[in-house]
Design an enzyme around this catalytic site. Structure first.
Site, PDB file in Angstrom:
ATOM      1  N   ASP A 184       0.851  -1.199   0.000  1.00  0.00           N
ATOM      2  CA  ASP A 184       0.000   0.000   0.000  1.00  0.00           C
ATOM      3  C   ASP A 184       0.884   1.245   0.000  1.00  0.00           C
ATOM      4  OD1 ASP A 184      -2.443   1.216   0.061  1.00  0.00           O
ATOM      5  OD2 ASP A 184      -2.889   0.760   2.164  1.00  0.00           O
ATOM      6  N   GLU A 195     -14.022   0.669  -1.794  1.00  0.00           N
ATOM      7  CA  GLU A 195     -14.228   0.765  -0.339  1.00  0.00           C
ATOM      8  C   GLU A 195     -15.411   1.682  -0.020  1.00  0.00           C
ATOM      9  OE1 GLU A 195     -10.870   1.637   2.239  1.00  0.00           O
ATOM     10  OE2 GLU A 195     -12.193   1.733   3.989  1.00  0.00           O
ATOM     11  N   LYS A 250      -0.611  -0.591  -4.345  1.00  0.00           N
ATOM     12  CA  LYS A 250      -1.986  -0.048  -4.359  1.00  0.00           C
ATOM     13  C   LYS A 250      -1.917   1.458  -4.164  1.00  0.00           C
ATOM     14  CE  LYS A 250      -4.965  -0.523  -0.696  1.00  0.00           C
ATOM     15  NZ  LYS A 250      -5.282   0.876  -0.331  1.00  0.00           N
TER      16      LYS A 250
HETATM   17  O1  KIV Z   1      -4.774   0.067   4.484  1.00  0.00           O
HETATM   18  C1  KIV Z   1      -5.623  -0.824   4.342  1.00  0.00           C
HETATM   19  O2  KIV Z   1      -5.682  -1.797   5.099  1.00  0.00           O
HETATM   20  C2  KIV Z   1      -6.552  -0.687   3.225  1.00  0.00           C
HETATM   21  C3  KIV Z   1      -7.791  -1.509   3.286  1.00  0.00           C
HETATM   22  C4  KIV Z   1      -8.771  -0.797   4.140  1.00  0.00           C
HETATM   23  C5  KIV Z   1      -8.310  -1.798   1.945  1.00  0.00           C
HETATM   24  O3  KIV Z   1      -6.342   0.104   2.363  1.00  0.00           O
END
Ligand code: KIV
Length: 269
Positions: free
Chosen positions: A89, A187, A118
């Site tokens: 992320d 989301e 992501k």
């Molecule tokens: O940071 C995270 O865990 C996320 C999820 C909420 C999809 O982006």
């Protein structure tokens, strides 16, 4: 299903793309090797989410998360789990320009075994997503309720309540697919809107608070197992009362130590 650890084939970007209309995709977050190894043989994908900044770092939101922090946790997750597709992320501020996005994504690929990154944002991020995918980075797009926008939006707000917003989300999802994203994560979106988006896309969607019509689901592990108790959104199903179990077990240990009942001979040399 057997609970014996099984050796599974590595799940890749192309494997996941084939799940669409065939099999639901199961994704969970993980932040360390221990839990990643517990999850690995049952899930298709692991997200090293910047949510760790809240549940594990104790901050109020994800915005102060850094590249160094995310790289550290992703290395740990990759050490614990090999077969699921692992998604890194990208933290807030690490992909504001296409140059920064690519530089940081290349760092992710060089320093960790993550399969994809992501990023949060709709059509306005299309050029960045295209630049990343053109340069060999696999991208998961995250649209709808975007936690990295919590301060600018003034809170976490469910999306797709009006026809206009539903259309904007549909456009965002299509744009992200056209820009090369191989998954669109939805989301906090009204279920019927997420279902329509899922039907319109050829790439899979993964929902969190977006209803059962998505191609897969993701939950934050510490929420679903009841360890992160301060935060309980409507979409979280608690599969375990983790916090309660830990506190009860800890109380037994504390009592044993205070009363000199631990260690007994059984636990002594
Ligand atoms: O940071 C995270 O865990 C996320 C999820 C909420 C999809 O982006």
């Amino acid at each position: 299903m057997s609970m014996q650890k099984q050796i599974r084939k590595k799940i890749t970007v192309s494997t996941i793309s084939k799940y669409k209309n065939r099999e639901k995709i199961v994704m969970i977050t993980a932040y360390d090797a221990l839990f990643a190894s517990l999850f690995e043989e049952q899930v298709d994908m692991i997200l090293v989410g910047d949510s760790l900044n809240m549940s594990f770092m104790g901050r109020n939101d994800t915005l102060s998360s850094t590249m160094d922090q995310m790289i550290y946790h992703t290395k740990a997750v990759c050490n614990g789990a090999q077969s699921p597709l692992i998604v890194f992320d990208m933290p807030f501020g690490s992909y504001n320009t296409k140059e920064d996005a690519l530089k940081n994504a290349i760092r992710v690929y060089k320093e960790t075994n993550a399969d994809a990154i992501k990023i949060e944002g709709g059509s306005e991020r299309a050029e960045i997503v295209k630049h990343l995918t053109d340069n060999g980075i696999a991208v998961v797009s995250h649209i709808g309720l975007m936690p990295q926008f919590v301060r600018s939006e003034g809170g976490y707000k469910v999306r797709g309540k009006s026809e206009e917003d539903a259309q904007k989300l549909m456009q965002d999802a299509i744009k992200m697919q056209e820009s090369g994203a191989f998954i669109v994560l939805l989301e906090g979106i009204k279920s019927e809107v997420a279902t329509e988006i899922t039907k319109a896309l050829s790439v899979p969607t993964i929902g969190i608070g977006a209803g059962v019509g998505c191609d897969g689901q993701v939950l934050v592990w510490s929420d679903m197992f009841g360890f992160f108790e301060e935060f309980k959104p409507k979409f979280v199903k608690q599969y375990l009362k983790g916090g309660k179990i830990i506190r009860e077990s800890l109380a037994e240990y504390v009592k044993d130590v205070k009363e000199a009942k631990f260690p007994t001979d059984e636990f002594s040399y």
